[in-house]
Enzyme design. Structure first.
Site, PDB file in Angstrom:
ATOM      1  CG  ASP A   1      -1.678   1.234   1.416  1.00 25.46           C
ATOM      2  OD1 ASP A   1      -2.514   1.496   0.560  1.00 25.46           O
ATOM      3  OD2 ASP A   1      -1.438   1.978   2.392  1.00 25.46           O
ATOM      4  CB  ILE A   2       1.400   4.063  -2.266  1.00 28.50           C
ATOM      5  CG1 ILE A   2       2.121   3.128  -3.237  1.00 28.50           C
ATOM      6  CG2 ILE A   2       2.069   5.437  -2.230  1.00 28.50           C
ATOM      7  CD1 ILE A   2       3.560   2.804  -2.888  1.00 28.50           C
TER       8      ILE A   2
ATOM      9  CG  ASP B   1      -0.830  20.048 -15.111  1.00 30.28           C
ATOM     10  OD1 ASP B   1       0.056  19.209 -15.329  1.00 30.28           O
ATOM     11  OD2 ASP B   1      -1.205  20.884 -15.966  1.00 30.28           O
TER      12      ASP B   1
ATOM     13  CD  GLU C   1       3.178  18.186 -20.109  1.00 30.71           C
ATOM     14  OE1 GLU C   1       2.254  17.624 -20.717  1.00 30.71           O
ATOM     15  OE2 GLU C   1       3.025  19.283 -19.517  1.00 30.71           O
TER      16      GLU C   1
ATOM     17  CG  ASP D   1       0.327  15.224 -17.025  1.00 25.63           C
ATOM     18  OD1 ASP D   1       0.092  15.988 -16.082  1.00 25.63           O
ATOM     19  OD2 ASP D   1       0.557  15.621 -18.188  1.00 25.63           O
TER      20      ASP D   1
ATOM     21  CG  HIS E   1      -2.591  24.719 -17.498  1.00 24.61           C
ATOM     22  ND1 HIS E   1      -2.365  24.627 -18.848  1.00 24.61           N
ATOM     23  CD2 HIS E   1      -1.969  23.646 -16.940  1.00 24.61           C
ATOM     24  CE1 HIS E   1      -1.641  23.539 -19.101  1.00 24.61           C
ATOM     25  NE2 HIS E   1      -1.399  22.936 -17.960  1.00 24.61           N
TER      26      HIS E   1
ATOM     27  CG  ASP F   1      -2.759   2.446  -2.872  1.00 24.50           C
ATOM     28  OD1 ASP F   1      -1.655   2.803  -2.415  1.00 24.50           O
ATOM     29  OD2 ASP F   1      -3.813   2.495  -2.197  1.00 24.50           O
TER      30      ASP F   1
HETATM   31  N1  TRP Z   1      -0.122  17.766 -19.150  1.00 26.98           N
HETATM   32  C1  TRP Z   1      -1.326  18.042 -19.882  1.00 26.98           C
HETATM   33  C2  TRP Z   1      -1.396  19.518 -20.154  1.00 26.98           C
HETATM   34  O1  TRP Z   1      -0.850  20.269 -19.392  1.00 26.98           O
HETATM   35  C3  TRP Z   1      -2.507  17.641 -19.098  1.00 26.98           C
HETATM   36  C4  TRP Z   1      -3.383  16.793 -19.856  1.00 26.98           C
HETATM   37  C5  TRP Z   1      -4.410  17.195 -20.588  1.00 26.98           C
HETATM   38  C6  TRP Z   1      -3.268  15.401 -19.957  1.00 26.98           C
HETATM   39  N2  TRP Z   1      -4.957  16.115 -21.143  1.00 26.98           N
HETATM   40  C7  TRP Z   1      -4.297  15.012 -20.782  1.00 26.98           C
HETATM   41  C8  TRP Z   1      -2.410  14.468 -19.426  1.00 26.98           C
HETATM   42  C9  TRP Z   1      -4.455  13.674 -21.102  1.00 26.98           C
HETATM   43  C10 TRP Z   1      -2.581  13.146 -19.729  1.00 26.98           C
HETATM   44  C11 TRP Z   1      -3.593  12.757 -20.580  1.00 26.98           C
HETATM   45  O2  TRP Z   1      -2.009  19.942 -21.103  1.00 26.98           O
HETATM   46 ZN    ZN Z   2      -0.360  21.062 -17.642  1.00 27.59          ZN
HETATM   47 CA    CA Z   3      -2.700   3.881  -0.393  1.00 25.17          CA
END
Ligand code: TRP
Ligand code: ZN
Ligand code: CA
Length: 320
Positions: free
Chosen positions: A46-47, A140, A174, A203, A290, A309
């Site tokens: 378990d995390i 994010d 990113e 993400d 954002h 997890d």
């Molecule tokens: N990192 C993406 C961004 O900043 C966030 C995001 C939007 C995303 N749609 C996604 C991440 C789908 C994973 C899958 O725009």
């Molecule tokens: Zn983003």
């Molecule tokens: Ca957990």
């Protein structure tokens, strides 16, 4: 097996210990032989979600101390790298910070290898560590960054000896268009790129009005995540909000199998989705996407816990 007290409910009133001593009872070996469907992976631990939240608290503090963000080219980004690297170094990982340039500023990827396993089959898990300029970027993508970190620390706590080699990564820039992860993949010699058997991307995994989305890229990886959530009785959907909008695209484009999890960004939750997951229909999965309100307040702890997890489960299963 540990017998702390004689068991008195056993055969004819004799104790188990007594029967063992007289040779009348043979105790089973401590480790059972593999069953007919072959050896299975040890269960992932378990995390602790409190530990993931603690990392998010540190990332929030880093943003506050550095002008309110952790963006590429800003001091809060490098401070975030230093925080994650310090934890990994103390846990026995071999870390390396790889520099690149984007938009005239130096960017950094952090790569952490867990010593051991077959390097010819390397399983990677990663998350982008940069925020946008407008806020601290806690969902994010502090969320993915903290959960991948805590999974790596769990590998160390358990002193996991996986069959495959494990490598964890935190990507820079990113938000500038997958710059860090593209730089990493494109900088790898062909021979090293072909050793990566899979890449798992995380993400945005703690969205405040969460959905449970699984990438549908590699069927074998997808199944590991879907089965995990099925075991929790949590419905999942295929991720469709942002095809190619995160770092897995850099790996996918190089022909590497990818998978990952996502709890939703700016898109609104439908009535049907609110019915299966709770939360608010007609509202964004992440209304602070954002923006400056993407703080530690902008996290659904249940989603963060389940996804953390699930990451550990996938890392254990796919590296065995
Ligand atoms: N990192 C993406 C961004 O900043 C966030 C995001 C939007 C995303 N749609 C996604 C991440 C789908 C994973 C899958 O725009
Ligand atoms: Zn983003
Ligand atoms: Ca957990």
């Amino acid at each position: 097996m540990k017998l702390s007290a004689p068991i008195r409910t056993s055969i004819l009133g004799a104790t188990v210990a007594g029967l063992v001593a007289t040779g009348l009872l043979v105790m089973p070996a401590a480790t059972a032989a593999p069953t007919s469907d072959g050896p299975s992976a040890a269960a992932a631990p378990d995390i602790p979600v409190a530990s993931v939240q603690a990392h998010l608290g540190e990332l929030q503090k880093i943003a506050e101390a550095n002008g309110g963000n952790r963006a590429h080219g800003e001091p809060g980004y490098k401070a975030s790298i230093d925080y994650i690297k310090g934890k990994l170094d103390a846990a026995g990982f071999t870390t390396s910070v790889k520099e690149f340039t984007s938009g005239g500023a130096t960017g950094y990827n952090l790569v952490a290898d867990w010593p051991g396993g077959d390097e010819g089959q390397t399983l990677m898990a990663g998350a982008h560590l940069d925020s946008v300029d407008s806020g601290p970027g806690i969902n994010d993508n502090g969320s993915g960054s903290a959960a991948v970190l805590e999974t790596a620390l769990a590998v160390s706590r358990e002193q996991l000896k996986p069959a495959k080699h494990l490598r964890f990564a935190w990507w820079g820039a990113e938000e500038q268009g997958l710059v860090g992860s593209r730089n990493y993949v494109n900088s790898l010699p062909d021979a090293d790129r072909s050793k990566i058997s899979g890449y798992l991307n995380f993400d945005m995994i703690g969205s405040p009005n969460p959905g449970y989305f699984v990438y549908d890229d590699d069927p074998a990886i997808e199944k590991v995540f879907k089965d995990y959530f099925a075991g929790l009785n949590v419905a999942t959907e295929i991720e469709t909000e942002g095809d190619g909008r995160s770092d897995h695209a850099s790996f996918l484009d190089a022909g590497i199998p990818v998978g990952g999890l996502f709890t939703g960004a700016g898109r609104a939750k439908s009535a049907e989705q609110a019915q299966k997951w709770g939360g608010t229909a007609g509202e964004s999965f992440d209304k602070c996407y954002h923006s400056s309100c993407d703080t530690t307040e902008n996290i659904d702890e249940t989603a963060l816990d389940r996804n953390s997890d699930a990451i550990a489960h996938a890392v254990w299963q796919l590296s065995s």
